[in-house]
Motif scaffolding. Structure first.
Motif, PDB file in Angstrom:
ATOM      1  N   VAL A 152      -1.362  -0.924  -4.222  1.00  0.00           N
ATOM      2  CA  VAL A 152      -2.622  -0.204  -4.100  1.00  0.00           C
ATOM      3  C   VAL A 152      -2.315   1.178  -3.546  1.00  0.00           C
ATOM      4  N   ILE A 153      -2.901   2.207  -4.147  1.00  0.00           N
ATOM      5  CA  ILE A 153      -2.803   3.557  -3.604  1.00  0.00           C
ATOM      6  C   ILE A 153      -3.850   3.671  -2.506  1.00  0.00           C
ATOM      7  N   GLY A 154      -3.394   3.900  -1.278  1.00  0.00           N
ATOM      8  CA  GLY A 154      -4.286   3.814  -0.132  1.00  0.00           C
ATOM      9  C   GLY A 154      -5.203   4.994   0.081  1.00  0.00           C
ATOM     10  N   SER A 155      -4.911   6.134  -0.539  1.00  0.00           N
ATOM     11  CA  SER A 155      -5.764   7.311  -0.381  1.00  0.00           C
ATOM     12  C   SER A 155      -5.561   8.233  -1.576  1.00  0.00           C
ATOM     13  N   TRP A 156      -6.577   8.296  -2.423  1.00  0.00           N
ATOM     14  CA  TRP A 156      -6.494   9.113  -3.638  1.00  0.00           C
ATOM     15  C   TRP A 156      -7.252  10.421  -3.419  1.00  0.00           C
ATOM     16  N   PRO A 157      -6.577  11.563  -3.565  1.00  0.00           N
ATOM     17  CA  PRO A 157      -7.225  12.851  -3.286  1.00  0.00           C
ATOM     18  C   PRO A 157      -8.317  13.195  -4.288  1.00  0.00           C
ATOM     19  N   ALA A 158      -9.281  13.975  -3.822  1.00  0.00           N
ATOM     20  CA  ALA A 158     -10.371  14.400  -4.704  1.00  0.00           C
ATOM     21  C   ALA A 158      -9.843  15.281  -5.831  1.00  0.00           C
ATOM     22  N   GLU A 159      -8.779  16.036  -5.547  1.00  0.00           N
ATOM     23  CA  GLU A 159      -8.162  16.892  -6.558  1.00  0.00           C
ATOM     24  C   GLU A 159      -6.668  16.572  -6.625  1.00  0.00           C
ATOM     25  N   PRO A 160      -6.293  15.516  -7.332  1.00  0.00           N
ATOM     26  CA  PRO A 160      -4.886  15.105  -7.380  1.00  0.00           C
ATOM     27  C   PRO A 160      -4.007  16.137  -8.069  1.00  0.00           C
ATOM     28  N   ASP A 161      -2.805  16.314  -7.528  1.00  0.00           N
ATOM     29  CA  ASP A 161      -1.866  17.241  -8.165  1.00  0.00           C
ATOM     30  C   ASP A 161      -1.093  16.523  -9.268  1.00  0.00           C
ATOM     31  N   LEU A 162      -0.181  17.254  -9.889  1.00  0.00           N
ATOM     32  CA  LEU A 162       0.563  16.696 -11.018  1.00  0.00           C
ATOM     33  C   LEU A 162       1.358  15.459 -10.617  1.00  0.00           C
ATOM     34  N   ALA A 163       2.010  15.505  -9.446  1.00  0.00           N
ATOM     35  CA  ALA A 163       2.820  14.364  -9.006  1.00  0.00           C
ATOM     36  C   ALA A 163       1.963  13.114  -8.855  1.00  0.00           C
ATOM     37  N   ALA A 164       0.817  13.257  -8.206  1.00  0.00           N
ATOM     38  CA  ALA A 164      -0.057  12.104  -8.001  1.00  0.00           C
ATOM     39  C   ALA A 164      -0.523  11.526  -9.332  1.00  0.00           C
ATOM     40  N   VAL A 177       0.863  -1.178   0.000  1.00  0.00           N
ATOM     41  CA  VAL A 177       0.000   0.000   0.000  1.00  0.00           C
ATOM     42  C   VAL A 177       0.901   1.230   0.000  1.00  0.00           C
ATOM     43  N   ALA A 178       0.691   2.106  -0.983  1.00  0.00           N
ATOM     44  CA  ALA A 178       1.542   3.275  -1.162  1.00  0.00           C
ATOM     45  C   ALA A 178       0.709   4.547  -1.113  1.00  0.00           C
ATOM     46  N   SER A 179       1.364   5.654  -0.839  1.00  0.00           N
ATOM     47  CA  SER A 179       0.697   6.948  -0.902  1.00  0.00           C
ATOM     48  C   SER A 179       0.669   7.425  -2.346  1.00  0.00           C
ATOM     49  N   ALA A 180      -0.094   8.487  -2.584  1.00  0.00           N
ATOM     50  CA  ALA A 180      -0.291   8.951  -3.962  1.00  0.00           C
ATOM     51  C   ALA A 180       0.737   9.979  -4.398  1.00  0.00           C
TER      52      ALA A 180
END
Length: 242
Positions: free
Chosen positions: A168-180, A139-142
Motif C-alpha cells: 500500500v502506498i501510504g501517502s499519495w501526493p495531490a500532484e505526483p511527480d514522474l517518479a511517483a 506500506v511504502a512511500s510514493a
C-alpha cells in the motif's frame, strides 16, 4: 486471515494511517478488529500512541500495545536507554494470538521497518510474523527511492518464507511527480506482490467520520475496500518518452 502484520519500508511512510484505513474498512465490512502496536516509542505515560490514533480514526476497534518507551528511537535502543525490559517477538506474537481468539481480525503494526530491532538478541517484527505464521502488508512511500526499500523488504520476507500480501502506498501526493507515477506500475514488480491501495496525502488529518467513510475507497477488495488497482495504474501512467 485472523492476523495481519503491517510493516513499513521505513519511518514516516504512513503506516499508522494505513493501519487505521485497513481497520476502518474491515469494521465497515462487519468484522471485529483489534490493533496491536508491537512497540510504541517516543510517547510518555498517558500520551496518545499509534494504536489509540488508529482507534480514533477507525472507530470501534480494540487498541493495545505490547510495550512503550519514551524516546523516539528503535525499540531495542529505547528500551536499553530507559532501563526497561525490551519487548520480545514472542511476546508480540502471544499478544496477537490472544486478541485473535476474541476478534475476527488482528492488525499488528510494527515500529519503523521490518528489521528494526526489538531487543539485544536482534529480534524483529519479522520474527513475530514467523511465530504467528501471519501474512505481511508492506506500506511504502510514493516517490524516488521507494523501489529499493520495497524490494529489500520483499526479499527479506521471501527469505523467511513469509507471505507478502501486498503493498500500500501510504501517502499519495495531490500532484505526483514522474517518479511517483512510474512507481505505481513498478512497485508490484519489485515486490512480487500486488498493489492493494493508495492513501491520499493528509488522510490522517480528516475528521474520523469522513476517514471511515472514505477508507474503503483507498483499499483493494482484498482489504475489504473497492479501490481498483488496474484503473489507478492506467490513470497515473505517464506518457512514453519520445
Amino acid at each position: 486471515m485472523p492476523v495481519l502484520v503491517i510493516t513499513g519500508t521505513g519511518t514516516e511512510v504512513g503506516k499508522t494511517v494505513t493501519t487505521a484505513a485497513v481497520a476502518a474498512a474491515a469494521v465497515a465490512a462487519g468484522r471485529s478488529v483489534a490493533v496491536l502496536k508491537a512497540a510504541q516509542t517516543g510517547v510518555g505515560p498517558g500520551e496518545h500512541g499509534d494504536a489509540a490514533e488508529t482507534a480514533r480514526l477507525a472507530g470501534p476497534v480494540t487498541a493495545a500495545e505490547t510495550a512503550r518507551y519514551p524516546e523516539p528511537l528503535a525499540p531495542g535502543t529505547a528500551a536499553r536507554r530507559s532501563g526497561r525490559a525490551p519487548v520480545r517477538p514472542l511476546e508480540v506474537a502471544e499478544a496477537a494470538a490472544k486478541l485473535a481468539t476474541e476478534h475476527d481480525l488482528v492488525l499488528v503494526e510494527g515500529a519503523g521497518g521490518l528489521l528494526v530491532r526489538f531487543d539485544e538478541a536482534g529480534g524483529t517484527l519479522a520474527d513475530a510474523a514467523q511465530s504467528l505464521r501471519a501474512p505481511v502488508l508492506v506500506v511504502a512511500s510514493a516517490g524516488l527511492g521507494t523501489l529499493n526499500t520495497t524490494e529489500l523488504t520483499a526479499r527479506e520476507l521471501r527469505s523467511r518464507s513469509l507471505d507478502l500480501l501486498g503493498v500500500v502506498i501510504g501517502s499519495w501526493p495531490a500532484e505526483p511527480d514522474l517518479a511517483a507515477r512510474c512507481n505505481v506500475a513498478d512497485l508490484p514488480l519489485v515486490a512480487g506482490a500486488p498493489l492493494l491501495g493508495v492513501l491520499p496525502d493528509g488522510a490522517g488529518a480528516l475528521a474520523p467520520a469522513r476517514f471511515r467513510d472514505q477508507a474503503p475507497g483507498w483499499l483493494a477488495p482484498r482489504l475489504h475496500g473497492r479501490w481498483n488497482a488496474e484503473a489507478f495504474t492506467e490513470e497515473q501512467a505517464p506518457p512514453s518518452f519520445p
